[in-house]
Design a protein around this motif. Structure first.
Motif, mmCIF file in Angstrom:
data_model
loop_
_atom_site.group_PDB
_atom_site.id
_atom_site.type_symbol
_atom_site.label_atom_id
_atom_site.label_comp_id
_atom_site.label_asym_id
_atom_site.label_seq_id
_atom_site.Cartn_x
_atom_site.Cartn_y
_atom_site.Cartn_z
ATOM 1 N N SER A 55 0.792 -1.291 -0.011
ATOM 2 C CA SER A 55 0.002 -0.069 -0.034
ATOM 3 C C SER A 55 0.791 1.400 0.074
ATOM 4 O O SER A 55 1.968 1.035 0.364
ATOM 5 C CB SER A 55 -0.801 -0.083 1.207
ATOM 6 O OG SER A 55 -0.215 0.192 2.433
ATOM 7 N N SER A 57 1.384 5.409 1.206
ATOM 8 C CA SER A 57 0.696 6.318 1.841
ATOM 9 C C SER A 57 0.811 7.814 1.221
ATOM 10 O O SER A 57 2.006 7.932 0.716
ATOM 11 C CB SER A 57 1.070 6.129 3.519
ATOM 12 O OG SER A 57 0.501 7.659 4.063
ATOM 13 N N ASP A 58 -0.072 8.714 1.339
ATOM 14 C CA ASP A 58 0.115 10.027 0.777
ATOM 15 C C ASP A 58 0.584 11.078 2.144
ATOM 16 O O ASP A 58 0.676 12.291 1.843
ATOM 17 C CB ASP A 58 -0.943 10.758 0.059
ATOM 18 C CG ASP A 58 -1.306 9.929 -0.969
ATOM 19 O OD1 ASP A 58 -0.381 9.369 -1.669
ATOM 20 O OD2 ASP A 58 -2.449 9.807 -1.170
ATOM 21 N N ASN A 59 0.989 10.468 3.218
ATOM 22 C CA ASN A 59 1.092 11.331 4.305
ATOM 23 C C ASN A 59 2.542 11.826 4.282
ATOM 24 O O ASN A 59 3.523 10.817 4.441
ATOM 25 C CB ASN A 59 0.980 10.466 5.578
ATOM 26 C CG ASN A 59 1.250 11.323 6.998
ATOM 27 O OD1 ASN A 59 1.716 12.317 6.870
ATOM 28 N ND2 ASN A 59 1.022 10.660 8.166
ATOM 29 N N ARG A 62 5.444 10.541 7.124
ATOM 30 C CA ARG A 62 5.842 9.158 7.137
ATOM 31 C C ARG A 62 7.166 9.082 6.367
ATOM 32 O O ARG A 62 7.562 9.773 5.243
ATOM 33 C CB ARG A 62 4.905 8.234 6.338
ATOM 34 C CG ARG A 62 3.796 7.868 7.182
ATOM 35 C CD ARG A 62 3.019 6.703 6.592
ATOM 36 N NE ARG A 62 3.884 5.614 6.126
ATOM 37 C CZ ARG A 62 3.380 4.481 5.971
ATOM 38 N NH1 ARG A 62 2.150 4.001 5.953
ATOM 39 N NH2 ARG A 62 4.591 3.262 5.582
ATOM 40 N N LYS A 65 7.060 5.545 2.578
ATOM 41 C CA LYS A 65 5.631 5.818 2.134
ATOM 42 C C LYS A 65 4.908 4.449 1.484
ATOM 43 O O LYS A 65 3.507 4.304 1.562
ATOM 44 C CB LYS A 65 5.345 6.552 1.003
ATOM 45 C CG LYS A 65 6.344 6.200 -0.324
ATOM 46 C CD LYS A 65 6.062 7.367 -1.346
ATOM 47 C CE LYS A 65 6.852 6.836 -2.810
ATOM 48 N NZ LYS A 65 6.559 7.809 -3.829
ATOM 49 N N SER A 67 3.745 0.426 2.468
ATOM 50 C CA SER A 67 3.762 -0.762 3.438
ATOM 51 C C SER A 67 3.547 -2.041 2.890
ATOM 52 O O SER A 67 2.584 -2.065 1.831
ATOM 53 C CB SER A 67 2.671 -0.380 4.501
ATOM 54 O OG SER A 67 3.049 0.738 5.251
#
Length: 235
Positions: A55, A57-59, A62, A65, A67
């Motif tokens: 997966s 992430s756009d955070n 982090r 990015k 996982s």
């Protein structure tokens, strides 16, 4: 549990330092480092070249990015992210998948109890009674059809068994729920050769009234769903 966005396929290069995995992405050939949210040994699930799904992430806060979510092993998709089991078991409980734990009036997550611990799920009934539910992720399969727990030594797991038995002594119910994040297992047993101390703690907790259940999952790159009971065999 639906993944919020399509998972990204790739090939595993290596898993190292417990929480890191290097992956070559399909299509682009880009090599990335993904977070591996799994503290266990992951026996049979970390072979070089294994097909994996990540997966993203756009955070911006982090560090990593990507996982690692799923690995293809033994001809099946296997969920390896240990951040998901509590949510999956909560969904299963709301769906009444475990009849012995159905009919609760309230459900809370991460409630403090015992000796500075937190229970994964606390079920409350209308009369004020409570059931402590500890969730364990399972993905080890050494014999076809047989899931085993744990895949590495877990002193923390043994401690939780003792604390749950203490809750039973105080008049509450307590239940272990083993979530098998793979579709190819219909039975669960303890890997006593890997962690004899956990096996002994489990036996002691069962004698004191701690219940044990297991549920299996349908795993695809689109979703993971706890969809069936798994027999708890020869524990």
């Amino acid at each position: 549990m639906l993944f919020p966005a399509p998972l990204i396929p790739g090939r595993l290069l290596r898993r190292y330092k417990r929480f890191l995995a290097d992956v070559v992405l399909d299509g682009t050939g880009e090599e990335v480092t993904a977070h591996c949210a799994n503290p266990g040994a992951m026996l049979g699930l970390k072979d070089e070249g294994a097909r994996v799904f990540l997966s993203q992430s756009d955070n911006p806060k982090r560090k990593l990015k990507y996982s690692w979510e799923i690995v293809e092993a033994d001809g099946a998709f296997v969920g390896i992210n240990t951040a998901h089991p509590n949510r999956l078991v909560e969904e299963a409980l709301h769906a009444g998948l475990i009849p012995e734990l159905a009919g609760f009036a309230g459900l809370r997550r991460e409630v403090k109890y015992g000796r500075n611990s937190r229970i994964d799920i606390l079920l409350e009934d209308e009369t004020g009674g409570v059931t402590y539910v500890e969730v364990k992720n399972v993905h080890l399969m050494r014999t076809p059809g047989l899931a085993e727990f744990p895949d590495s030594v877990t002193a923390r797991g043994a401690k939780h068994l003792d604390e749950m038995a203490d809750m039973v002594d105080q008049g509450a119910r307590a239940a272990m729920v083993y979530l098998v994040q793979r579709p190819d297992c219909e039975r669960l047993s303890l890997a006593r050769d890997i962690d004899p101390a956990y096996g002994a703690a489990f036996d002691a907790a069962r004698r004191r009234g701690v219940e044990a259940y297991a549920i299996g999952c349908r795993v695809t790159p689109q979703e993971i769903v706890a969809d069936r009971l798994v027999s708890v065999a020869a524990l």
